[in-house]
Motif scaffolding. Structure first.
Motif, short mmCIF file in Angstrom:
data_model
loop_
_atom_site.label_atom_id
_atom_site.label_comp_id
_atom_site.label_asym_id
_atom_site.label_seq_id
_atom_site.Cartn_x
_atom_site.Cartn_y
_atom_site.Cartn_z
N ILE A 144 0.83 -1.30 0.04
CA ILE A 144 -0.16 0.04 -0.15
C ILE A 144 0.76 1.37 0.08
O ILE A 144 1.69 1.46 1.01
CB ILE A 144 -0.97 0.12 1.29
CG1 ILE A 144 -1.73 -1.29 1.26
CG2 ILE A 144 -1.71 1.24 1.22
CD1 ILE A 144 -2.60 -1.48 2.53
N THR A 158 -4.13 4.51 4.19
CA THR A 158 -4.50 5.54 3.09
C THR A 158 -4.48 6.88 3.33
O THR A 158 -4.41 7.71 2.51
CB THR A 158 -5.44 5.03 2.15
OG1 THR A 158 -6.78 5.07 2.91
CG2 THR A 158 -5.11 3.69 1.45
N GLU A 178 -6.38 -0.80 6.00
CA GLU A 178 -5.90 -0.19 4.64
C GLU A 178 -6.36 1.05 4.69
O GLU A 178 -5.95 1.95 4.13
CB GLU A 178 -6.73 -0.97 3.81
CG GLU A 178 -6.05 -2.49 3.40
CD GLU A 178 -6.64 -3.38 2.34
OE1 GLU A 178 -7.07 -2.86 1.65
OE2 GLU A 178 -6.58 -4.64 2.48
#
Length: 880
Positions: A775, A879, A875
């Protein structure tokens, strides 16, 4: 040469002895029979019932030098101590008293004679105040004592009329004031006796109790008016010795010299230092006498007041630069100074100084941490331009760091801060509600008025129970039902009976009362308990099981013999136990409480550490050696003063009469005791200790059994040992070795299981690495694993981190209705991503909480079914 404090004390008592007064020793600082009073705060406290006509003491004139404390409750001088020349937490009050004997003329004449002829105070320095309506007092002072009328000042009710309460005995009072001269006090030319400055010093207050006030305020003359006077020894010493402050008298100077030597500061050179030196000098006396009378430091009641005084003194020591425990040494100075008047201090010295050292060490451990927090918080408040310390902080300092509120106030006062007392009280109230720990009195019952009135009317009980357990032809002298005197009690009624003589022991000195029965012509009375609320007044509580009982009837009394024997064995057992404790642990051992029943004994004693198994083994052995020697138990009645000279052990806060009973068991044990005992130590049979524990700072408790109960206990232990041996298929003597072997095998197996788990985890870690995602260029591994303990989960995480090299790991594991989370961030990323902050964000999603370091954090939750949400949320979080 001016009289010393000791000489003044002695001269006062000798003077009133020459006036046919009975010299009465000071009572304890812990008031007896008055659960509402925190400390004895005046000379009249021990005579309260005599003034009320509820107690016949055998004399009508008394004089005393009473130990007093004013450091808690309504009578609290703590804040002023050290600041003024006169306020003290502990002081001695000289007093002479008349219980319906002499009155105003003699009280005034003798006070004047003592001050003018005995201690030689100049008449021209003395002023007299009287109540404005007390013409009789004016005539006595002016016409008979020849005091000029312009030196007799009439005062109002507020200052010169004494009342015991809103109603009841009361009367005018007359104060003798000493003018210290223009150089003392405010210095104003108009300064007079009404000025609040120190120039005009009250040295003696004469209270003329001559009225009974009813609810309407009406004053009715008493048939037998009384006298109650009080004069502070410290103030009188200051006047006689010609010094400006009580602290400059010989009652304080040795303590002040000690503080100077310890701190390196000289008294009289710096005003702030002088306050600290005076605080330490005063408080050293208070803590010495409070502990000597049986008060121990705690967080409630009397113990909390003691803790406040001790810690306030320790704090002022720190202000003087003393960074080590020193108050125990100061206490020894007090003991050396005062043991002539209070010889019991010598015997108690070891315990007192050890108790102080123990408490001071505990406080020093937390003092620096508390001061650091206080400094940080006040700095923040100053920046915010606030001057009130929040109640929550005051409570935290009190609850966690042991800072009494007055100590906190004392520290921040220099920076012009005040305390949010309302906020503190709110926090305290919440704590009391949680712990139900608020002080509700001393725990003693106030003596019922019906007992006091009946006793003072001449009804007494002769106890004959040392020699016999049966008594014929005892006369019923009083009957009470629901606290009221009655002439008769019928079948089925609960009642209390007082007889002219009885073999029944009334509960006292920690020993429970006897049970049994009494019977007479046509009636039986089952005795369920026996009390001794007043000296020579024994109350038998129970139920009329047959017929009707009446005042004046004769009865036969029979004590439950088996129960009495068991109680006697346990009581003698406490004496032997104390002797054994002293032999093993040292002479600092003092009894601080006991309970003796038919079932066993409980013995509370002064000691500062847990008793080791080896020490307890020796204590039990010595106690049972004494029992097996079958020593004769001898008793002797003698004067209290003579008894104490023999070295007989006395209980800390017990109130003894003029004559006492000594119970002696060979050379090992000699105690003052009014309880019932075995005839020979061998009658006890066996003593077995059941339990030892701490019940307060410096106070421990032993519970034990004797005789049949001890045998039953040993048999029960043997039965359990046999059952356990059966489980292990071993003999009783092999149980420990067999159990140790099995436990070792268990530990070895657990270690093997851990090794196997580690190998499996290593294999699984290789499989899990394949689930790693990227990521924004960061490798992220988020997965559920089947691991049920935290340690294995952490070890597994370490292996994954090593294989991952660089990245973020989040592991979740379900264990029944619980869920565990572990987050790891490799060190190269720990500056950008904080594992503790990640866990704090995610843990609430599974009904939990947690935190940790930048590189590793963990959490627990109660909603394992929501674990998948955590991985998705990670996640989204990254972000951001």
């Amino acid at each position: 040469m001016a009289k010393t404090g000791d000489e003044i004390r002695e001269s006062f008592l000798k003077f009133f002895e020459s006036k046919r007064h009975t010299i009465v020793a000071s009572s304890s600082l812990i008031p007896k029979d008055d659960p509402t009073l925190l400390f004895t705060n005046a000379g009249m406290v021990q005579f309260k019932n005599a003034f009320l006509g509820l107690e016949n003491r055998g004399y009508t004139r008394a004089a005393s030098c009473q130990k007093c404390a004013r450091a808690g409750g309504k009578h609290n001088d703590l804040e002023n101590v050290g600041v003024t020349a006169r306020h003290h937490t502990f002081f001695e009050m000289l007093g002479n008293f008349s219980f319906g004997d002499y009155f105003k003329e003699e009280a005034i004449a003798w006070a004047w004679e003592y001050l003018i002829n005995v201690v030689k105070l100049p008449k021209e320095k003395l002023w007299i105040t009287i109540f404005k309506d007390d013409k009789e007092a004016f005539v006595i002072w002016h016409k008979k004592m020849k005091v000029p009328a312009d030196r007799i000042v009439r005062m109002g009710e507020k200052s010169n009329f004494w009342m015991m309460g809103e109603t009841g005995p009361c009367g005018p009072c007359s104060e003798i004031i000493y003018d210290q001269g223009k150089g003392i006090g405010c210095g104003r030319s108009e300064c007079d006796i009404n000025c609040d400055c120190d120039r005009h010093l009250e040295i003696w207050n004469l209270v003329f109790t001559q009225f009974d006030r009813d609810e309407s305020g009406k004053l009715t003359p008493l048939v037998k008016p009384s006298i109650d006077t009080g004069m502070g020894l410290e103030r009188l010493a200051a006047v006689i010795q010609g010094v400006k402050s009580n602290y400059e008298t010989d009652l304080f100077t040795p303590i002040i010299r000690f503080v100077e030597k310890t701190s390196g500061k000289i008294y009289g050179k710096n005003a702030e230092n002088d306050i600290s030196i005076r605080v330490i000098a005063d408080h050293s006396r208070a803590i010495t006498f409070l502990i000597g009378d049986g008060v121990t430091p705690s967080n409630e009641g009397r113990g909390y007041v003691l803790r406040r005084i001790l810690r306030r003194a320790a704090r002022h020591g720190k202000l003087l630069g003393i960074n080590k425990p020193f108050l125990n040494e100061g206490s020894q100075i007090v003991i050396d100074l005062m043991n002539g008047a209070y010889p019991d201090l010598i015997e108690k010295a070891s315990f007192i100084t050890k108790m102080i050292l123990n408490e001071e060490q505990r406080f020093m451990e937390t003092l620096d941490a508390g001061l650091r927090i206080l400094k940080e918080e006040t700095a923040v408040l100053k920046k915010k331009k606030k001057s009130v310390l929040p109640g929550k902080l005051v409570f935290k300092l009190y609850d966690t760091y042991g800072f009494p509120t007055d100590l906190t106030a004392d520290i921040v006062k220099r920076d012009s801060f005040t305390l949010d007392n309302n906020g503190f009280e709110k926090e305290m109230e919440e704590q009391r509600e949680r712990a139900r720990s608020a002080w509700k009195g001393s725990g003693e019952e106030a003596i019922a008025e019906c007992y006091l009135k009946t006793s003072s009317s001449g009804v007494t009980t002769e106890f004959c129970g040392y020699e016999k357990i049966k008594k014929d032809n005892a006369e019923i002298k009083a009957i009470f039902i629901d606290g009221k005197p009655v002439q008769t009690a019928g079948e089925g009624q609960q009642a209390e009976i007082v007889l002219d003589t009885t073999p029944f022991y009334g509960e006292a000195g920690g020993q429970i009362g006897d049970t049994g029965y009494l019977k007479g012509t046509g009636f039986n009375f089952t005795i369920e308990d026996t009390k001794k609320p007043v000296e020579n007044f024994i109350v038998h509580r129970g139920i009329v099981s047959k017929g009707e009982i009446n005042v004046g009837l004769k009865a036969k009394l029979v004590v439950d013999e088996e129960r009495r024997k068991a109680i006697a064995a346990n009581h003698s057992g406490t004496h032997i136990l104390q002797a054994a404790l002293k032999a093993v642990l040292g002479d600092h051992i003092k009894q601080s409480g006991s309970q003796v029943t038919a079932e066993g004994l409980r013995f509370d004693f002064t000691h500062f550490s847990k008793i080791s198994d080896e020490e307890m083994k020796r204590i039990e052995k010595i106690a049972n050696d004494i029992i097996r020697k079958n020593i004769e138990v001898k008793t002797e009645i003698c004067a209290l003063e003579d008894a104490l000279k023999t070295g007989a052990t006395a209980v800390f806060d017990e109130k003894y009469g003029a004559t006492v009973r000594i119970v002696k068991m060979g050379e090992m044990s000699m105690e003052l005791c009014g309880g019932t005992h075995v005839k020979r130590t061998g009658d006890i049979g066996l003593l077995k200790v059941l339990h030892e524990s701490a019940i307060a700072a410096g106070v421990r408790r032993i519970e034990a059994v004797t005789g049949k109960e001890a045998l039953a206990r040993v048999q029960d232990l043997e039965k359990e040992l046999k059952r356990t041996a059966g489980l292990f298929k071993a003999s009783q003597m092999e149980v420990y070795d067999r159990a140790e072997k099995i436990l070792k095998e268990k530990r070895d197996l657990e270690k093997e299981i851990e090794n196997l788990k580690g190998k499996l985890a290593a294999k699984d870690s290789g499989d899990l690495i394949s689930q790693t995602k990227e990521i924004y260029g960061i490798k992220v591994l988020a997965a559920e694993v089947n691991i049920t303990d935290v340690k294995t989960l952490r070890d597994f995480g370490d292996k994954l981190r090593d294989k991952l090299g660089s990245g973020i790991i989040l592991l979740g594991s379900k264990a029944g209705d619980k869920v565990m989370l572990l987050c790891m961030v490799t060190k190269d990323l720990a500056g950008k991503y904080h594992a503790g902050n990640i866990i704090k964000e995610l843990a609430p999603l599974v009904g939990g909480s947690g935190g940790g370091r930048p590189d590793m954090a963990q959490a627990g939750g109660t909603q394992p079914e929501k674990l998948s949400k955590v991985f998705r949320a990670l996640e989204k979080l990254l972000t951001k």
